[in-house]
Write a protein that holds these residues in place. Structure first.
Motif, short mmCIF file in Angstrom:
data_model
loop_
_atom_site.label_atom_id
_atom_site.label_comp_id
_atom_site.label_asym_id
_atom_site.label_seq_id
_atom_site.Cartn_x
_atom_site.Cartn_y
_atom_site.Cartn_z
N LEU A 90 -6.40 -4.58 -1.34
CA LEU A 90 -5.51 -3.53 -1.84
C LEU A 90 -5.52 -3.47 -3.36
N GLN A 91 -5.36 -4.61 -3.99
CA GLN A 91 -5.28 -4.60 -5.45
C GLN A 91 -6.55 -4.05 -6.09
N ARG A 92 -7.69 -4.39 -5.52
CA ARG A 92 -8.96 -4.02 -6.15
C ARG A 92 -9.36 -2.57 -5.87
N THR A 93 -8.74 -1.93 -4.89
CA THR A 93 -9.12 -0.56 -4.57
C THR A 93 -8.00 0.44 -4.82
N ALA A 94 -6.80 -0.02 -5.23
CA ALA A 94 -5.69 0.88 -5.50
C ALA A 94 -5.97 1.75 -6.70
N HIS A 95 -5.29 2.87 -6.79
CA HIS A 95 -5.50 3.84 -7.87
C HIS A 95 -4.44 3.75 -8.96
N SER A 96 -3.18 3.53 -8.61
CA SER A 96 -2.11 3.55 -9.60
C SER A 96 -1.97 2.19 -10.28
N ALA A 97 -1.60 2.22 -11.56
CA ALA A 97 -1.37 0.97 -12.29
C ALA A 97 -0.22 0.18 -11.68
N PHE A 98 0.74 0.88 -11.08
CA PHE A 98 1.91 0.20 -10.54
C PHE A 98 1.54 -0.68 -9.34
N VAL A 99 0.47 -0.33 -8.65
CA VAL A 99 0.01 -1.15 -7.53
C VAL A 99 -1.04 -2.15 -8.00
N LYS A 100 -2.05 -1.69 -8.72
CA LYS A 100 -3.16 -2.58 -9.06
C LYS A 100 -2.85 -3.52 -10.21
N GLU A 101 -1.88 -3.18 -11.07
CA GLU A 101 -1.53 -4.04 -12.20
C GLU A 101 -0.16 -4.69 -12.01
N THR A 102 0.87 -3.87 -11.78
CA THR A 102 2.23 -4.41 -11.61
C THR A 102 2.37 -5.14 -10.28
N GLU A 103 1.59 -4.73 -9.29
CA GLU A 103 1.55 -5.38 -7.97
C GLU A 103 2.84 -5.17 -7.18
N ASP A 104 3.39 -3.96 -7.23
CA ASP A 104 4.52 -3.66 -6.36
C ASP A 104 3.97 -3.19 -5.02
N PHE A 105 3.57 -4.16 -4.20
CA PHE A 105 3.06 -3.89 -2.86
C PHE A 105 3.28 -5.13 -2.00
N THR A 106 3.17 -4.95 -0.71
CA THR A 106 3.16 -6.10 0.20
C THR A 106 2.09 -5.88 1.26
N VAL A 107 1.62 -6.97 1.80
CA VAL A 107 0.79 -6.95 3.00
C VAL A 107 1.23 -8.13 3.86
N MET A 108 1.09 -7.98 5.16
CA MET A 108 1.51 -9.06 6.04
C MET A 108 0.82 -8.96 7.40
N LEU A 109 0.81 -10.10 8.08
CA LEU A 109 0.36 -10.17 9.47
C LEU A 109 1.60 -10.20 10.35
N LEU A 110 1.56 -9.44 11.46
CA LEU A 110 2.72 -9.30 12.34
C LEU A 110 2.35 -9.72 13.76
N ASN A 111 3.30 -10.37 14.44
CA ASN A 111 3.04 -10.72 15.83
C ASN A 111 3.22 -9.49 16.73
N ARG A 112 3.13 -9.69 18.03
CA ARG A 112 3.21 -8.54 18.94
C ARG A 112 4.53 -7.81 18.85
N ARG A 113 5.60 -8.50 18.45
CA ARG A 113 6.93 -7.88 18.32
C ARG A 113 7.13 -7.23 16.96
N GLY A 114 6.14 -7.33 16.09
CA GLY A 114 6.26 -6.74 14.76
C GLY A 114 6.93 -7.64 13.76
N GLU A 115 7.01 -8.95 14.04
CA GLU A 115 7.63 -9.91 13.13
C GLU A 115 6.56 -10.53 12.23
N THR A 116 6.88 -10.71 10.97
CA THR A 116 5.92 -11.22 10.01
C THR A 116 5.62 -12.70 10.27
N PHE A 117 4.33 -13.05 10.31
CA PHE A 117 3.97 -14.47 10.44
C PHE A 117 3.02 -14.94 9.34
N GLY A 118 2.57 -14.03 8.49
CA GLY A 118 1.69 -14.44 7.39
C GLY A 118 1.82 -13.50 6.22
N VAL A 119 2.01 -14.06 5.01
CA VAL A 119 2.09 -13.26 3.78
C VAL A 119 1.26 -13.95 2.70
#
Length: 662
Positions: free
Chosen positions: A25-54
């Motif tokens: 995400l960081q390397r392909t984002a277009h806006s400075a707020f995502v690629k530089e400031t890093e106001d983003f999240t990504v996560m892995l979710l289990n079958r119920r949609g609960e986060t198990f990896g960040v």
């Protein structure tokens, strides 16, 4: 079954997968707020949609306990290659303001959904009443930009062009939005590949059982931390400077109860739902991640090896009355919820600080101001809207060291963009970017210094949005003898005849040559500043962190012509009594609470909670306007009767009716 070693291996795989998503995400984002400031999240979710990896290295740190379950359920018939999205704070309560666009993708194995990948990007603009979509002045969510309830954005690998066309028609910089969204889709695809690689390595059944075990282990770690704390109940309150534009303070109150390995966070007594955008859309979820961000920081401070996933939320129950600032009802504006969330974290830190005072720091700055500029680039003639830089204050003094300068504690994930990049992408000229002298709270361990930034604009009618402006009146507090930190400020053309102080105003229009000067708050100090080693104070003076005058006034350290005067220091320190009390709030809050003491505010909020939701903010504002010369609960009661006399249409508070009957 996963033993402890195999579970850690799986946890490492999950974190690595999330890190790979974040890098994509960081390397392909277009806006400075995502690629530089890093106001983003990504996560892995289990079958119920609960986060198990960040990830641990990139992105925002608010969402390790996020669950997508309610949003996932609002869409039927997921197929391989689908990606769903939403940015509507009231649909599924995953997004919490309109610029945060959340996406999630099912991961299929043998025709079955075994997991999800998810994440969000903060779009620079989603349309609405102001550039960047966010301002305290907005009063309903319809003013905060276009909203999409949960729906499919990508169907079996193909983008829905109609949805993209609707978005591009309604936002100010569509290329940035679409570019960032497509970058996030790429990150979700990366996560999907990594999950399938884990299934291949561990086997389907072992993978599914292991993911559940990761959440169980995080829960056990959180419960271990709670068991190590004393049982008891602690009350703490803190304030945002203003509940709306140039209006009254907004109080958040927490009663923290710890019993064994469980904790209840009762926010009853916090302000009612506001007629501004400071509301926090939790949907009444007792474990909503946005309510527990401060808890994650406490847990991680006490155990840096803790797993970060939804399991951490299980031992905690939040109580947020409906119609309060922490559980507003539609269509309340919520765009500036991050300002209130900063104060929410301060409240949580203050309550836990009383429970385990030897382990936790003083208050961080708590005003992570995000500056956006909309202007014309005179070099190209193009219209520009861009995030300039976060102005984040210092961390609070720690039990073992000074607070971090400039970008500390609970807002440290917001990275500063190099000014060369900003000046290349945005037509502004930086005239100052550094640390503010004397802004950290004095203490045995000094609070971190504030960020001080100033830039010049060149085009007529340049519009500035500086969201999350706060801590211009109520200081970040010190603990255990440490002193409260310096205040924030925002000024146009400082030091000139046209100087104008903006306080906490979050929008401004600048003309060619104007300079906007912004300073954050600092972090609170920890421990008696007169016990700080004189050589440390002298070093702070030499570095420009502390002035000579403040060294003598706040630390009892005398420096003459750049040299420490040890004898004068000893005499000065011997003449001063040791400080008392757990907290130091500063003269502003102390003066405010002489009128609005806890009994007065508790009476006010109890009364307001007994009114229909649409009357509460109005009644609060009217009561405040009648408090001149009055103090305490009796003063509030007298002001309330005047309000009833002036507005007989206002219903009698159920709380007052019940108390009268008793």
């Amino acid at each position: 079954m996963f033993d402890r070693m195999k579970l850690q291996v799986l946890a490492n795989h999950a974190r690595s997968a999330a890190e790979n998503m974040a890098h994509t995400l960081q390397r392909t984002a277009h806006s400075a707020f995502v690629k530089e400031t890093e106001d983003f999240t990504v996560m892995l979710l289990n079958r119920r949609g609960e986060t198990f990896g960040v990830p641990m290295e990139l992105g925002a740190t608010w969402y390790p306990g996020l669950t997508y379950g309610r949003a996932i359920a609002m869409i039927e018939d997921y197929r391989p290659g689908d990606v769903a999205f939403t940015n509507d704070p009231y649909s599924g309560f995953v997004a919490t303001h309109a610029p945060d666009t959340h996406l999630w993708k099912p991961v299929f194995f043998e025709d079955e959904i075994i997991a999800w990948t998810g994440g969000h990007i903060h779009n620079t603009d989603m349309g609405g009443a102001v550039p960047a979509s966010l301002s305290r002045a907005l009063t309903e969510i319809h003013q905060e930009g276009i909203r999409f309830p949960p729906m499919k954005l990508v169907r079996e690998g193909v983008f829905d062009e109609q949805i993209l066309r609707i978005m591009t028609t309604n936002v100010r910089k569509p290329d940035l939005n679409i570019g960032d969204i497509k970058a996030l889709v790429g990150a979700l695809n990366t996560g999907e590949r990594k999950i399938l690689a884990m299934v291949e390595k561990f086997g389907k059944t072992a993978f599914l059982d292991g993911v559940d075990a990761l959440l169980d282990h995080a829960e056990a770690q959180a419960r271990d931390i709670l068991r190590a704390m004393p049982d008891g109940q602690w009350v703490f309150a803190d304030y945002a400077d203003e509940d709306s534009v140039a209006a009254n303070p907004c109080r958040l109150k927490l009663t923290l109860t710890i019993r064994g390995d469980e904790a209840i966070l009762d926010f009853t007594g916090s302000d009612p739902q506001l007629a501004s955008s400071l509301n926090v859309p939790s949907g009444g979820d007792p474990r909503h991640t946005i309510l527990l961000v401060g808890v994650y920081y406490v847990l991680y401070t006490l155990n840096p090896k803790i797993l970060l996933n939804t399991g951490l939320t299980r031992p905690f129950t939040c109580i947020t009355p409906e119609g309060s600032v922490l559980n507003p009802t539609f269509p309340a504006a919520v765009g500036m919820r991050s300002l209130t969330c900063a104060r929410l974290r301060s409240v949580i830190f203050g309550a836990f600080s009383q429970a385990v005072p030897e382990r936790l720091p003083a208050a961080p700055a708590g005003n992570n101001c995000i500056v956006n500029v909309m202007t014309t680039d005179e070099r190209t003639g193009n219209r520009i809207i861009a995030a300039v830089n976060p102005v984040v204050g210092g961390g609070g003094g720690m039990p073992h060291r000074d607070g971090t300068n400039g970008s500390g504690a609970d807002a440290a994930y917001l990275k500063n963009t190099p000014i060369e990049i900003t000046e290349m992408e945005t037509p502004v000229e930086f005239v100052r970017y550094g640390l503010a002298t004397d802004s950290g709270g004095a203490g045995r361990w000094r609070g971190g210094l504030a960020t001080h930034m100033a830039f010049r604009v060149f085009s007529p009618d340049t519009r500035i949005t500086a969201r999350n402006r706060d801590r211009g009146f109520f200081r970040p507090w010190g603990v255990l003898g440490g002193r409260a930190a310096g205040l924030s400020d925002m000024v146009v053309n400082p030091g000139t005849p046209g100087e104008k102080r903006l306080g906490n105003i979050d929008t401004a229009v600048l003309q060619p040559g104007d300079v906007l000067d912004i300073r954050s708050a600092g972090g609170g100090g920890r421990g008696d500043p007169f016990t700080r080693e004189p050589w440390r104070v002298a070093r702070d003076v030499a570095r420009g962190y502390v002035s000579v005058a403040a060294a003598e006034r706040e630390y009892g350290v005398v420096i003459r012509d750049g040299v420490l005067d040890a004898d004068a220091t000893d005499r000065l320190r011997a003449a001063r009594p040791a400080p008392s009390g757990h907290f130091h709030f500063g003269p502003e809050r102390e003066g405010y609470e002489r009128q609005w003491n806890p009994d007065a505010y508790d009476f006010l909020t109890r009364t307001l909670d007994g009114l229909p939701i649409h009357w509460r903010f109005f009644a609060k504002t009217e009561i405040f306007s009648r408090m001149a010369g009055r103090t305490g609960a009796d003063g509030v009661g007298a002001a309330l009767e005047e309000v009833y006399a002036r507005f007989p249409e206002m219903p009698r508070s159920k709380a007052l009716v019940q108390e009268a009957a008793e």
